[in-house]
Scaffold this active site. Structure first.
Site, mmCIF file in Angstrom:
data_model
loop_
_atom_site.group_PDB
_atom_site.id
_atom_site.type_symbol
_atom_site.label_atom_id
_atom_site.label_comp_id
_atom_site.label_asym_id
_atom_site.label_seq_id
_atom_site.Cartn_x
_atom_site.Cartn_y
_atom_site.Cartn_z
ATOM 1 N N CYS A 178 0.811 -1.220 0.000
ATOM 2 C CA CYS A 178 0.000 0.000 0.000
ATOM 3 C C CYS A 178 0.845 1.271 0.000
ATOM 4 O O CYS A 178 0.307 2.361 -0.075
ATOM 5 C CB CYS A 178 -0.958 -0.001 1.195
ATOM 6 S SG CYS A 178 -0.159 -0.294 2.769
ATOM 7 N N CYS A 230 -0.667 -3.778 8.990
ATOM 8 C CA CYS A 230 -0.240 -2.553 9.683
ATOM 9 C C CYS A 230 0.409 -2.900 11.023
ATOM 10 O O CYS A 230 1.387 -2.260 11.437
ATOM 11 C CB CYS A 230 -1.425 -1.625 9.940
ATOM 12 S SG CYS A 230 -2.241 -1.077 8.435
#
Lengths: 141, 214
Positions: free
Chosen positions: A37, A107
């Site tokens: 990302c 994350c």
């Protein structure tokens, strides 16, 4: 996608945002990224060279809310921990605390990796700076 | 093997029938879907031609009054063809698909950001924060200069990617395992760089857009 209240709280009121002085010898810096990302995270830890305890932490993260919340949370989590204890922190702790959905687990992996990278950077500097067991001499002038 | 729902000829998996050209819509890889060789260097015009030719032949509008099986085949084939076209026309998406096709993931063992790239990201984001705080002509000019710099870096990374593609195409699967591993690592590195730079470029654009709107 709905963010959990804790993610929103860390996103709106991130803890310990910022940087330490690059020249500070007690600071280890870890810079990691999620290539899927494009998020980038910098974590800095100030580590006491005698006790090897993490005394303070700062982060800067450019990415989604979950990446910011994960890094904000770990700055609180690692403070006061011995570096060897901090090395054992698993991303699952972050997932549970922040209630991250499956698509945002990467994350938390990023934040775990940032801790390891920052401690690794500190160790590298300290092992280079002190190749022997002799006490360090003053390096003034 | 698969049977064509139109002419009932049995044949290897395919998007369209080798006999009558009607849609079959079997699950094939994205190169095969476009009838292209499994090569990373793709001529954009050949890709467009292949897509438009196949698209016309299998389009659901042509099979409105056909049987349910044939209509289903047309829908499946069209969905796969569209995915193949969108993936393969973008070199970065094509590279990521190449990793996937060979069982690799971009994020596996690949979270360290090279120092010079990290410096560019953080310095640029700091300039953007300054622009958010103060919309002075100087801060605007600094952000625009950063956009140019990031665009140049993206162009350079695109060339690196093309070179990596050419090496795969030159000796492909015949390469020794060790060399393969190195080439996959190199492909991951350049695709990651493109991802970070693309995100950064998007952030600069958004910030400049906000500044203009204000």
């Amino acid at each position: 996608m709905a963010y959990s209240d804790k993610v929103i709280d860390h996103y709106n009121n991130p803890r310990n945002v910022g940087s330490f002085d690059k020249g500070d010898a007690d600071v280890g810096t870890g810079i990691v990224g999620a290539p899927e990302c494009g998020d980038v995270m910098k974590l800095q830890l100030r580590i006491n060279p005698e006790s090897r305890v993490i005394e303070d932490a700062r982060f800067k993260t450019f990415g989604c809310g979950s990446a910011i919340a994960s890094s904000s949370y770990v700055t609180e989590l690692v403070k006061g921990k011995h570096i060897e204890e901090a090395m054992t922190i698993k991303n699952t702790v972050i997932v549970q605390e922040l209630n991250l959905p499956p698509v945002k687990i990467h994350c938390s992996v990023l934040a775990e990796d940032a801790i390891k990278a920052a401690i690794g950077d500190w160790k590298k500097q300290h092992e280079d700076a002190r190749p022997s067991a002799e006490p360090r001499k003053a390096q003034e002038g | 093997m698969v049977t064509c729902p139109s002419c009932v000829r049995t044949q290897p998996l395919a998007l369209v029938c080798a006999g009558c050209g009607a849609p079959i819509g079997a699950s094939v890889d994205l190169f095969a879907a476009l009838n292209l060789p499994r090569r990373l260097t793709i001529d954009p015009e050949a890709l467009e031609r292949a897509y438009h030719n196949l698209s016309r032949r299998i389009h659901p509008d042509r099979f409105g009054s056909a049987s349910v099986r044939i209509r289903d085949a047309s829908l499946r084939a069209t969905a796969l063809l569209t995915r193949a076209y969108r993936t393969l026309r973008d070199p970065a998406a094509r590279g990521r698909y190449w990793l996937e096709l060979h069982g690799h993931k971009l994020g596996d063992d690949n979270q360290r950001v090279p120092a010079n790239l990290a410096a560019l990201v953080f310095e640029t984001q700091e300039r953007l924060a300054e622009l958010r705080d103060e919309r002075t002509p100087g801060n605007l000019a600094a952000a625009r200069a950063r956009r140019e710099e990031v665009a140049r870096a993206l162009d350079a990374a695109g060339l690196e990617l093309a070179e990596n593609f050419a090496r795969w195409d030159a000796d492909g699967v015949a390469t020794a395992d060790g060399e393969h591993a190195a080439r996959f690592a190199e492909l991951k590195a350049v695709l990651s760089k493109i991802a970070y730079l693309t995100t950064l470029h998007r952030d600069i654009d958004r910030e400049l857009e906000t500044a203009r709107a204000a």
